[in-house]
Write a protein that holds these residues in place. Structure first.
Motif, PDB file in Angstrom:
ATOM      1  N   VAL A  16       0.943  -1.307   0.065  1.00  0.00           N
ATOM      2  CA  VAL A  16       0.015  -0.132   0.087  1.00  0.00           C
ATOM      3  C   VAL A  16       0.905   1.306   0.024  1.00  0.00           C
ATOM      4  CG1 VAL A  16      -1.860   1.200   1.193  1.00  0.00           C
ATOM      5  CG2 VAL A  16      -1.795  -1.115   1.175  1.00  0.00           C
ATOM      6  N   ALA A  17       0.829   2.084  -0.969  1.00  0.00           N
ATOM      7  CA  ALA A  17       1.560   3.145  -1.099  1.00  0.00           C
ATOM      8  C   ALA A  17       1.067   4.283  -0.064  1.00  0.00           C
ATOM      9  CB  ALA A  17       1.742   3.560  -2.614  1.00  0.00           C
ATOM     10  N   ASP A  18       1.561   4.291   1.077  1.00  0.00           N
ATOM     11  CA  ASP A  18       0.830   5.114   1.949  1.00  0.00           C
ATOM     12  C   ASP A  18       2.047   6.232   2.348  1.00  0.00           C
ATOM     13  OD1 ASP A  18       2.615   3.497   3.331  1.00  0.00           O
ATOM     14  OD2 ASP A  18       1.186   2.688   4.946  1.00  0.00           O
ATOM     15  N   ALA A  19       2.954   6.296   1.919  1.00  0.00           N
ATOM     16  CA  ALA A  19       3.964   7.244   2.191  1.00  0.00           C
ATOM     17  C   ALA A  19       4.162   8.317   1.062  1.00  0.00           C
ATOM     18  CB  ALA A  19       5.232   6.563   2.676  1.00  0.00           C
ATOM     19  N   GLU A  20       4.095   9.529   0.999  1.00  0.00           N
ATOM     20  CA  GLU A  20       4.102  10.460  -0.319  1.00  0.00           C
ATOM     21  C   GLU A  20       5.773  10.520  -0.097  1.00  0.00           C
ATOM     22  OE1 GLU A  20       1.319  13.760  -1.251  1.00  0.00           O
ATOM     23  OE2 GLU A  20       1.513  13.920   0.871  1.00  0.00           O
ATOM     24  N   GLY A  21       5.760  10.779  -1.542  1.00  0.00           N
ATOM     25  CA  GLY A  21       7.424  11.169  -1.857  1.00  0.00           C
ATOM     26  C   GLY A  21       7.736  10.527  -2.918  1.00  0.00           C
ATOM     27  N   ASP A  22       9.058  10.755  -3.483  1.00  0.00           N
ATOM     28  CA  ASP A  22       9.798  10.105  -4.619  1.00  0.00           C
ATOM     29  C   ASP A  22      10.621   9.042  -4.041  1.00  0.00           C
ATOM     30  OD1 ASP A  22       8.786  12.021  -6.346  1.00  0.00           O
ATOM     31  OD2 ASP A  22      10.274  13.373  -6.237  1.00  0.00           O
ATOM     32  N   TRP A  23      10.229   7.669  -4.101  1.00  0.00           N
ATOM     33  CA  TRP A  23      10.949   6.851  -3.532  1.00  0.00           C
ATOM     34  C   TRP A  23      11.700   5.918  -4.717  1.00  0.00           C
ATOM     35  CZ3 TRP A  23      11.001   7.588   1.412  1.00  0.00           C
ATOM     36  CH2 TRP A  23       9.639   8.373   1.996  1.00  0.00           C
ATOM     37  N   ALA A  24      12.992   5.784  -4.272  1.00  0.00           N
ATOM     38  CA  ALA A  24      14.042   5.161  -5.396  1.00  0.00           C
ATOM     39  C   ALA A  24      13.597   3.420  -5.537  1.00  0.00           C
ATOM     40  CB  ALA A  24      15.407   4.981  -4.937  1.00  0.00           C
ATOM     41  N   PHE A  25      13.483   3.009  -6.458  1.00  0.00           N
ATOM     42  CA  PHE A  25      13.186   1.680  -6.726  1.00  0.00           C
ATOM     43  C   PHE A  25      14.332   0.964  -7.690  1.00  0.00           C
ATOM     44  CE2 PHE A  25      10.878  -1.465  -9.561  1.00  0.00           C
ATOM     45  CZ  PHE A  25      10.482  -2.434  -8.542  1.00  0.00           C
ATOM     46  N   HIS A  26      15.258   0.185  -7.249  1.00  0.00           N
ATOM     47  CA  HIS A  26      16.299  -0.470  -8.058  1.00  0.00           C
ATOM     48  C   HIS A  26      16.722  -1.687  -7.683  1.00  0.00           C
ATOM     49  CE1 HIS A  26      18.851   0.588  -4.422  1.00  0.00           C
ATOM     50  NE2 HIS A  26      18.262   1.332  -3.993  1.00  0.00           N
ATOM     51  N   MET A  66      19.402  -0.209 -13.664  1.00  0.00           N
ATOM     52  CA  MET A  66      18.341  -0.626 -13.000  1.00  0.00           C
ATOM     53  C   MET A  66      17.946   0.274 -11.771  1.00  0.00           C
ATOM     54  SD  MET A  66      18.996  -4.698 -12.988  1.00  0.00           S
ATOM     55  CE  MET A  66      18.623  -5.792 -14.246  1.00  0.00           C
ATOM     56  N   PHE A  67      17.332   1.342 -12.162  1.00  0.00           N
ATOM     57  CA  PHE A  67      17.200   2.474 -11.159  1.00  0.00           C
ATOM     58  C   PHE A  67      15.854   3.068 -11.779  1.00  0.00           C
ATOM     59  CE2 PHE A  67      16.936   6.522  -9.179  1.00  0.00           C
ATOM     60  CZ  PHE A  67      17.476   6.327  -7.884  1.00  0.00           C
ATOM     61  N   THR A  68      14.859   3.339 -10.839  1.00  0.00           N
ATOM     62  CA  THR A  68      13.680   4.458 -11.399  1.00  0.00           C
ATOM     63  C   THR A  68      13.258   4.745  -9.849  1.00  0.00           C
ATOM     64  OG1 THR A  68      11.807   4.995 -12.572  1.00  0.00           O
ATOM     65  CG2 THR A  68      11.936   2.684 -11.411  1.00  0.00           C
ATOM     66  N   VAL A  69      11.980   5.758  -9.995  1.00  0.00           N
ATOM     67  CA  VAL A  69      11.478   6.206  -8.815  1.00  0.00           C
ATOM     68  C   VAL A  69       9.867   5.856  -8.681  1.00  0.00           C
ATOM     69  CG1 VAL A  69      10.981   8.516  -7.933  1.00  0.00           C
ATOM     70  CG2 VAL A  69      13.172   8.040  -9.019  1.00  0.00           C
ATOM     71  N   LEU A  70       9.541   5.451  -7.626  1.00  0.00           N
ATOM     72  CA  LEU A  70       8.097   5.496  -7.321  1.00  0.00           C
ATOM     73  C   LEU A  70       7.502   6.730  -6.818  1.00  0.00           C
ATOM     74  CD1 LEU A  70       5.514   3.272  -6.793  1.00  0.00           C
ATOM     75  CD2 LEU A  70       6.526   3.273  -4.503  1.00  0.00           C
ATOM     76  N   LYS A  71       6.857   7.228  -7.620  1.00  0.00           N
ATOM     77  CA  LYS A  71       6.083   8.479  -7.133  1.00  0.00           C
ATOM     78  C   LYS A  71       4.871   8.390  -6.396  1.00  0.00           C
ATOM     79  CE  LYS A  71       9.249  11.346 -10.234  1.00  0.00           C
ATOM     80  NZ  LYS A  71       9.276  12.304 -11.204  1.00  0.00           N
ATOM     81  N   VAL A  72       4.848   8.845  -5.185  1.00  0.00           N
ATOM     82  CA  VAL A  72       3.524   8.510  -4.595  1.00  0.00           C
ATOM     83  C   VAL A  72       2.915   9.979  -4.268  1.00  0.00           C
ATOM     84  CG1 VAL A  72       2.130   7.664  -2.590  1.00  0.00           C
ATOM     85  CG2 VAL A  72       4.510   6.662  -3.365  1.00  0.00           C
ATOM     86  N   ARG A  73       1.780  10.316  -4.659  1.00  0.00           N
ATOM     87  CA  ARG A  73       1.241  11.589  -4.775  1.00  0.00           C
ATOM     88  C   ARG A  73      -0.104  11.594  -4.199  1.00  0.00           C
ATOM     89  NH1 ARG A  73       5.613  12.222  -5.654  1.00  0.00           N
ATOM     90  NH2 ARG A  73       6.837  13.411  -7.001  1.00  0.00           N
TER      91      ARG A  73
END
Ligand SMILES: [Cu+2]
Lengths: 459, 471
Positions: A306-316, A393-400
């Motif tokens: 559950v994406a319950d934390a706002e922000g730009d989170w690294a995913f890699h 292999m790096f990207t960002v999970l953006k939770v808004r």
């Protein structure tokens, strides 16, 4: 050498000569993709309803419904894939891209896939993980003859088991997978499923690796370990799109590994559970929280959170070399090597020479110096606060909070609430108490006592 | 070399009688040197001076000093040698001796004792006799003719000496300048190796590198330093050889340019080079004079026709009426005499012997000029290939390597090794450029006379790989 254009000609010529127009009309239309960005989910126009996936930097193949059968048409062919802006690779793939389009069906669907071979050599497609008749398993020579260049084969089976799958050749497999031939397959459950929860966002991606010599475009197909491009869906950072979700969305990310090494895939900010593999859904009692899951070679994992934390989170990938682009693994460490006075001498012989690495390698993320053609910097990408110093292999999970449902567009950088960011300490810091930094003195007399073996008493 | 068939030197002790001295036989004002001067000017485009007196000596010294005031061009080097080479000046005195003989032969004699020397091959015969005025007078035209031809031979031999000195000087200049360039590049290669060794030492100090790797870089440096030492020796030797040819007492005054002249944009074509050699080679002209002298000595007067000595054998076996079929013909012709009338077997044999020797000289001359021409052509191709393809390619490689270094794909050591290889390629290009100019000088010489054993200039461009000391 045969050029890519020749392959197309060859395919067209054989199709025209060997297949009647009526038969051609009987085949589903070939749909091709010429872009490498993430396409919006394909809402099913017919058949059983389902909640579609989003393929990272990819797309879902449209189908034709014919007498209750879902018909797809895959074309194996040479493609030019943009790995990231500034670099294009000459790969093999399906329908214009590598990886090929994602195939989405529903549990119980009868599926017919036409596979046209426009490669210069034969191929097959193996439907990794599927329950199907042996003759549909796609192992060249074992379960079927290989599909020769110009030929079209038809695969047909019922998608019996819901879950996460992939497809790839099983004919000259080493070469064809090194060239990028692979694709994703999702079989959605036909109704509520005790182990498959509905989610708000469902992403999928394949892990792949290429060895493209800097300055060239075609992968070296014979490389076994020393790859220099580590990719999600044949894209490397900063070419990988972000995963954009709404706050409190339930998110599923399906990842399959078709490289030749394992990848510990890591998410910042939130815990996830592995809810399924290419073998099926994981019983709820067997799930445990993780922030990293290792995906071995030929394995698939679907993670949910559950994406319950706002922000730009690294995913890699957590292997630090896998979040780098092309680099020289034999380059010696220059840390602590003072090049004062020497750099000028070298520059006299090699104009434009610049000393690097003296303080570490982060300079690389900052400096923009000419590189070989068609080569991505080892570390690159910019964030709101400077160089991200990443690749591969790096990207960002953006939770808004305000990301709309069904909106997969990039919301931009996260605006951190005031006072929630690490900040510079303006005061003075006392010198730390430290041991001498001198290198160990090799001239120090150290008494070494060597006990000579005496006799054979030990035997 | 066969000596002149009849070489006679007469030293007459005249018992004086001023009235008998003819006013017709005197020394020429230039000692016959004018012909050498004009021939040299025509062939070498340079001025040659025989410094026989203090005034001339002072003049030439001033000219030499003026030329030495600037870095010396090849042409200026040749000019200095022609003015100042002591060996050449010594040889000019042979002209004086030959003219003295010639003048003596034309002088009306006084009765007296004479000592004559007759040479046939290696056989030397001295005769001492008392001459009568009458006999002297009767044989005077014959002896005057012989001495005139000897004088002419001496003159031509001297022209050849002058041209050979010019060619040797030009080649010595080319070698000396190339050696300077080569040493400079070896020094650059050493700088690259020195930087590598220094960096290796610093890396070892920082704990980043093993003793093995450090030692390897130091070995490159040591090798490169040796190469510089050897290049320095070569430069010194080449320079001293030039100094000797220029006849310089104070070698410090010699300044050389830093670079060889560029290759010509296109290889100057030399049409009919073999025929040109037949027409212009001085050794062949001397053969012609010898044939003439021999014929006269043997009393052969009736020339029936000319024969191309290059086809001597063919003509002997072929009918006179059937013309020889040739696409084009290279000829070197000498007169053939009517043996039937002379009926002197020995004379015919001797003349035929001379013809065969002439053929040998002509065949050699053709071969030499062909060889020189071909070597110059191939050397030009080699030098162009190096300059226009290999060196630019090495530069491209270096550029790409720098891009790789920028991308942290390779290390600075690979960059330095590459720099050494690039320097080696430039060095090889200089060697090839040098060899082209040497071959060019050899060809010019081959058109005047035998270029000597040095025609095959040692072609020794340091191979790009060996000098590079690559990893
Ligand atoms: Cu990885």
């Amino acid at each position: 050498m045969t050029s890519r254009r020749d392959f197309f000609k060859l395919g067209a010529a054989v199709a025209a000569a060997g297949v009647s127009p009526a038969a051609m009309a009987a085949l589903p239309e070939i749909v091709s993709m010429d872009r490498a960005d993430t396409r919006p989910p394909l809402l099913p126009p017919n058949g059983r309803p389902y909640n579609p996936v989003v393929t990272l930097n990819g797309w879902t193949l449209p189908w034709r419904m014919r007498n209750g059968v879902k018909e797809f048409h895959l074309v194996a062919e040479p493609v030019v894939r943009e790995i990231a802006p500034g670099m294009k690779a000459h790969l093999w793939g399906y329908n214009g891209q590598s990886p090929g389009p994602t195939i989405e069906v529903v549990e119980g669907d009868r599926v017919r896939i036409y596979v046209t071979n426009r490669l210069p050599e034969h191929t097959t497609i193996h439907w990794h993980g599927q329950r199907l008749p042996n003759g549909m398993d796609g192992v060249g020579g074992l379960t079927q003859p290989q599909i020769r260049p110009g030929e079209t084969y038809v695969y047909e089976f019922v998608a019996r088991r819901p879950g996460t799958f992939m497809y790839h050749p099983h004919a000259d497999e080493m070469t064809q997978m090194a060239m990028g031939m692979m694709g994703f397959w999702v079989t959605h459950p036909k109704g509520p499923h005790p182990l498959i929860d509905p989610v708000d966002r469902d992403f999928c991606l394949l892990l792949n690796a290429y060895d493209v010599d800097p300055g060239s475009a075609t992968p070296s197909v014979n490389t076994m370990l020393d790859f220099n491009l580590w990719t999600f869906n044949s894209r490397a950072f900063p070419g990988i799109d972000s995963l954009n979700v709404r706050l409190n969305d339930r998110v599923r990310i399906r990842v399959g590994n078709l490289t030749m090494t394992n990848h510990p895939i890591h998410l910042h900010g939130m815990e996830f559970e592995v809810t399924g593999t290419d073998g099926g859904a994981v019983p709820k009692s067997a799930r445990w929280p993780e922030v990293t899951t290792d995906i071995a070679v030929g394995q698939m994992r679907q993670i949910e959170f559950v994406a319950d934390a706002e922000g730009d989170w690294a995913f890699h990938c957590h292997k630090s070399h896998h979040t780098m682009n092309a680099m020289g693994h034999a380059v010696p460490t220059m840390i602590g090597v003072n090049q004062d006075g020497l750099a000028e001498k070298i520059a006299k012989l090699i104009p434009d020479y610049m000393a690097m690495g003296e303080r570490g390698m982060a300079d690389m993320g900052r400096m923009e110096m000419p590189l070989p053609d068609n080569t991505l910097p080892m570390m690159t990408g910019r964030g709101p606060f400077g160089p991200v110093e990443m690749g591969g292999m790096f990207t960002v999970l953006k939770v808004r909070r305000d990301q709309r449902r069904g909106d997969y567009s990039d919301p931009g950088w996260y605006g951190q609430p005031p006072g929630t960011r690490a900040q510079l300490w303006p005061g003075a810091v006392a010198d730390p108490v430290r041991a001498s930094g001198d290198a160990p003195d090799t001239n120090t007399d150290i008494e070494v006592t060597v006990r000579k073996p005496a006799g054979h008493s030990g035997h | 070399m066969p000596a002149c068939p009849v070489s006679r030197r007469l030293l007459a002790l005249t018992l004086a009688s001023a009235s008998l001295l003819g006013g017709c036989a005197t020394f020429s004002p230039d000692g016959g040197f004018g012909a050498i001067q004009s021939e040299t000017a025509a062939r070498a485009g340079r001025d040659v001076v025989w410094s026989r007196d203090d005034a001339t000596r002072a003049q030439t010294r001033a000219r030499v000093e003026a030329l030495l005031a600037h870095p010396l061009s090849a042409d200026d080097a040749v000019q200095i040698a022609l003015l100042n080479n002591p060996g050449l000046q010594a040889r000019f005195n042979a002209l004086g001796l030959a003219e003295a003989d010639w003048v003596a032969a034309r002088r009306l004699p006084n009765p007296g004792v004479s000592i004559g020397r007759l040479t046939r091959g290696s056989e030397v015969e001295w005769d001492r006799s008392l001459h009568l005025n009458l006999a002297w007078l009767l044989t005077m035209p014959l002896r005057a003719g012989i001495e005139a031809r000897l004088f002419e031979q001496t003159r031509r031999a001297l022209v050849l000496d002058v041209l050979r000195l010019a060619a040797d000087t030009r080649k010595a200049w080319i070698a000396a300048v190339a050696a300077i360039q080569s040493e400079a590049y070896q020094r650059q290669a050493m700088d690259a190796a020195a930087a590598g060794a220094e960096l290796a030492a610093r890396m070892a100090r920082a704990g980043n590198w093993s003793k093995l790797k450090e030692a390897r870089e130091q070995a490159f440096h040591a090798d490169a330093a040796l190469a510089v030492a050897r290049a320095g020796q070569s430069r010194l030797q080449a320079r001293e050889r030039l100094v000797r040819l220029l006849g310089l007492e104070h070698p410090d005054t010699l300044q050389l340019p830093e670079r060889l002249p560029d290759l010509p944009a296109a290889l100057p074509s030399l049409p009919d080079v073999e025929q040109r050699a037949m027409d212009s080679r001085i050794d062949l002209q001397m053969v012609r004079l010898q044939a003439d002298a021999l014929a006269k000595n043997l009393g052969l007067a009736r020339r029936t026709r000319f024969i191309n000595v290059l086809e001597l054998g063919a003509i002997s076996n072929a009918s006179n009426e059937v013309p020889l079929q040739r696409g084009y013909e290279i000829s070197f012709e000498l007169p053939l005499f009517d043996w039937g009338q002379s009926r002197v077997v020995a004379a015919e044999s001797r003349y035929r012997q001379m013809l065969e020797r002439a053929r040998q000289t002509a065949v050699d001359a053709r071969s030499e000029v062909r060889e020189a021409c071909a070597i110059r052509q191939s050397q030009y191709a080699v030098a162009r290939q190096l300059r226009d393809e290999l060196v630019p390619l090495r530069q491209r490689i270096s550029e790409e390597n720098l891009y790789r270094y920028n991308g942290m794909l390779i290390s600075v050591f690979e960059l330095l090794a590459d720099a050494r290889e690039q320097i080696a390629a430039v060095n090889a290009a200089i060697a090839a450029q040098r060899d082209y100019w040497l071959a060019d000088a050899d060809l010019q010489m081959a058109l005047a006379g035998s270029p000597g054993p040095a025609v095959l200039t040692p072609l020794s461009p340091a191979s790009a790989a060996s000098a590079a000391g690559a990893h």
